[in-house]
Write an enzyme that holds these catalytic residues in place. Structure first.
Site, PDB file in Angstrom:
ATOM      1  N   HIS A 127      19.732  41.188  -9.161  1.00 26.44           N
ATOM      2  CA  HIS A 127      18.163  41.249  -9.961  1.00 26.44           C
ATOM      3  C   HIS A 127      18.013  42.886  -9.326  1.00 26.44           C
ATOM      4  O   HIS A 127      17.735  43.280  -8.759  1.00 26.44           O
ATOM      5  CB  HIS A 127      18.284  40.709  -8.343  1.00 26.44           C
ATOM      6  CG  HIS A 127      17.658  38.969  -9.340  1.00 26.44           C
ATOM      7  ND1 HIS A 127      18.640  38.422  -8.482  1.00 26.44           N
ATOM      8  CD2 HIS A 127      16.311  37.834  -9.104  1.00 26.44           C
ATOM      9  CE1 HIS A 127      17.754  36.751  -8.697  1.00 26.44           C
ATOM     10  NE2 HIS A 127      17.099  37.440  -9.409  1.00 26.44           N
ATOM     11  N   GLU A 189      17.916  34.521 -17.475  1.00 27.95           N
ATOM     12  CA  GLU A 189      16.182  34.352 -16.956  1.00 27.95           C
ATOM     13  C   GLU A 189      15.673  35.127 -18.330  1.00 27.95           C
ATOM     14  O   GLU A 189      14.509  35.208 -18.179  1.00 27.95           O
ATOM     15  CB  GLU A 189      16.025  34.120 -15.837  1.00 27.95           C
ATOM     16  CG  GLU A 189      16.351  32.600 -15.098  1.00 27.95           C
ATOM     17  CD  GLU A 189      15.652  33.043 -14.225  1.00 27.95           C
ATOM     18  OE1 GLU A 189      14.999  32.626 -13.194  1.00 27.95           O
ATOM     19  OE2 GLU A 189      16.617  31.228 -12.940  1.00 27.95           O
ATOM     20  N   TRP A 194       9.192  36.789 -16.224  1.00 31.00           N
ATOM     21  CA  TRP A 194       9.103  37.862 -14.438  1.00 31.00           C
ATOM     22  C   TRP A 194      10.242  38.993 -14.121  1.00 31.00           C
ATOM     23  O   TRP A 194       9.452  38.616 -13.710  1.00 31.00           O
ATOM     24  CB  TRP A 194       9.630  36.001 -13.873  1.00 31.00           C
ATOM     25  CG  TRP A 194      10.330  35.296 -14.319  1.00 31.00           C
ATOM     26  CD1 TRP A 194      11.904  35.695 -13.483  1.00 31.00           C
ATOM     27  CD2 TRP A 194      10.376  33.761 -15.528  1.00 31.00           C
ATOM     28  NE1 TRP A 194      12.214  34.646 -14.161  1.00 31.00           N
ATOM     29  CE2 TRP A 194      12.047  33.598 -15.206  1.00 31.00           C
ATOM     30  CE3 TRP A 194       9.540  33.280 -15.837  1.00 31.00           C
ATOM     31  CZ2 TRP A 194      12.622  32.515 -15.835  1.00 31.00           C
ATOM     32  CZ3 TRP A 194       9.917  32.692 -16.659  1.00 31.00           C
ATOM     33  CH2 TRP A 194      11.009  31.959 -16.287  1.00 31.00           C
ATOM     34  N   GLU A 297      22.479  28.108 -13.635  1.00 34.12           N
ATOM     35  CA  GLU A 297      21.264  28.092 -12.355  1.00 34.12           C
ATOM     36  C   GLU A 297      20.575  26.048 -12.587  1.00 34.12           C
ATOM     37  O   GLU A 297      20.093  26.203 -13.329  1.00 34.12           O
ATOM     38  CB  GLU A 297      20.821  28.941 -11.853  1.00 34.12           C
ATOM     39  CG  GLU A 297      20.796  30.065 -11.576  1.00 34.12           C
ATOM     40  CD  GLU A 297      19.806  30.914 -11.097  1.00 34.12           C
ATOM     41  OE1 GLU A 297      18.830  30.204 -10.526  1.00 34.12           O
ATOM     42  OE2 GLU A 297      19.904  32.348 -11.180  1.00 34.12           O
ATOM     43  N   ARG A 329      20.253  29.334  -3.856  1.00 37.67           N
ATOM     44  CA  ARG A 329      21.066  29.350  -2.442  1.00 37.67           C
ATOM     45  C   ARG A 329      19.925  28.592  -1.568  1.00 37.67           C
ATOM     46  O   ARG A 329      18.794  28.551  -1.693  1.00 37.67           O
ATOM     47  CB  ARG A 329      20.589  30.824  -2.420  1.00 37.67           C
ATOM     48  CG  ARG A 329      19.323  31.086  -2.334  1.00 37.67           C
ATOM     49  CD  ARG A 329      19.239  32.452  -2.208  1.00 37.67           C
ATOM     50  NE  ARG A 329      17.906  33.350  -2.157  1.00 37.67           N
ATOM     51  CZ  ARG A 329      17.984  34.031  -0.355  1.00 37.67           C
ATOM     52  NH1 ARG A 329      18.642  34.421  -0.494  1.00 37.67           N
ATOM     53  NH2 ARG A 329      16.387  34.349  -0.183  1.00 37.67           N
TER      54      ARG A 329
END
Ligand code: BMA
Length: 376
Positions: A127, A189, A194, A297, A329
């Site tokens: 990220h 993603e 986002w 994920e 997580r």
């Protein structure tokens, strides 16, 4: 003449078939290390028999604990570690010593080496901050992707960030000095808006150029040959939507998607419908492109349904051929007071069902992965 032509056609056909089959046999990096190639091949064969169960940050912390050597929420409940471990590099680009969730990079390397020694598989996401504005990954700004492409005003900065990622990845060595294979999940993603690299924040062409630049930089300039590259979207509606930003078969080893049972799909039936839809499409796409398919994920935050694992998740996933499925997580209580976890801990309402899930022959945890000898 007719006979000769048909023989020639046959030869061309054979050469083509071999080329296509060859492309599927090997990762995109033709200099991939032995262990990386072997892992790739094992992932292909596992996908027909079951899937590796994975968990993000599994060894670093769980619900109500942090940095206790040997501990894992998955192990606390089932007696075994997962087969696959997800880690996250966000903030490594800034030269910080811990990632955006507080996990020290030094410890992360130790956890990775430990898991590899047990025969586990490593996947890494990133990220990365917004290189144009200095904001977080979740703070998009127009022109960010363009700014880091070759010739862009932030290109040099981006390359310096890749150098830090490459140093981390290059430092992961097994007991005989061999580089530890890593599934690198770049720009995940990427169909959602986002993150600064996703959806409407750049054009498909910009993302594809960024992807190709990044892969060739790590592989050809930094000479990292222990990487498999995973391309993954979030939930998606059509095959075309999944492929919209796909950089091409020669740039991707593994294709996947992320899906959470949350917000608009809080009901089991709605989740199963969306999940099946995407699994079916991904399976078809992966087959057509000669790629390994994976559920990169997933999760149902808080796991409020005591039979979710074997009543909802497993029966759906079993119908398809994913090489692995990774739960996000177990952050536990976060600084803002919010709770986040996707695998149970002892006493959690879905813990007994998670043990049933663990016992299913198609779910591979650590001992199954060790038996598979993924690097041999
Ligand atoms: C998100 C959440 C955040 C976390 C981020 C990166 O989905 O879990 O709390 O910071 O992933 O790991």
């Amino acid at each position: 003449m007719g006979k000769f032509l048909s023989l020639a056609h046959c030869l061309v056909f054979l050469i083509l078939v071999t080329a296509v089959a060859g492309a599927q046999d090997l990762p995109i990096d033709r200099q991939a290390t032995r262990e990386t190639v072997l892992l790739y091949r094992h992932l292909q064969t596992i996908a027909g028999r079951g899937f590796l169960f994975g968990h993000q940050d599994d060894l670093a912390y769980g619900v109500n604990w942090k940095y206790i050597p040997g501990r894992s929420d998955v192990k606390d409940v089932t007696g075994e570690y997962p087969a696959l471990y997800g880690w996250e590099l966000g903030r490594i680009e800034l030269g910080q010593s811990a990632n955006l969730d507080g996990v020290p990079f030094g410890l992360m390397k130790d956890y990775i080496r430990e898991a590899y020694r047990r025969g586990g598989v490593i996947t890494i996401s990133w990220h990365l901050n917004n290189p144009l504005t200095g904001g977080t990954a979740w703070q998009p700004a127009p022109g960010t992707v363009a700014s880091i492409l070759p010739g862009g005003e932030k290109h040099k900065l981006y390359v310096s960030w890749l150098d830090r990622v490459a140093a981390f990845l290059g430092d992961l060595k097994g007991p005989n000095g061999e580089p530890i294979p890593v599934i690198l999940r770049l720009f995940h993603e990427l169909n959602g808006s986002w993150f600064w690299w996703g959806g409407k924040n750049c054009t498909p062409d910009e993302l594809q150029r960024l992807w190709r630049f990044t892969v060739s930089y790590l592989r050809d300039e930094k000479h990292l040959h222990n990487l498999l590259y995973a391309y993954n979207t979030d939930r998606f509606l059509t095959e075309a939507a999944w492929l919209e930003r796909y950089p091409g078969d020669e740039w991707v080893d593994i294709g996947g998607f992320d899906i959470y049972q949350a917000y608009d799909i809080i009901k089991n039936e709605d989740y199963v419908r969306a999940f099946e839809h995407d699994l079916g499409l991904l399976e078809g796409i992966a087959k057509a492109h000669g790629k390994i398919a994976a559920l990169t994920e997933f999760g149902y935050n808080g796991l409020p349904d005591s039979s979710w694992w074997t009543g909802v998740f497993l029966p759906t996933l079993k119908k398809y051929h994913m090489a692995y499925a990774m739960a996000w997580r177990n952050a536990g209580e976060k600084p803002g007071g919010e709770h986040e976890f996707y695998v149970p801990y002892p006493g959690q309402v879905s813990a007994a069902d998670f043990v049933r899930f663990f016992r299913d022959p198609q779910t591979f945890f650590q001992s199954d992965a060790t038996k598979e000898n993924l690097y041999r």
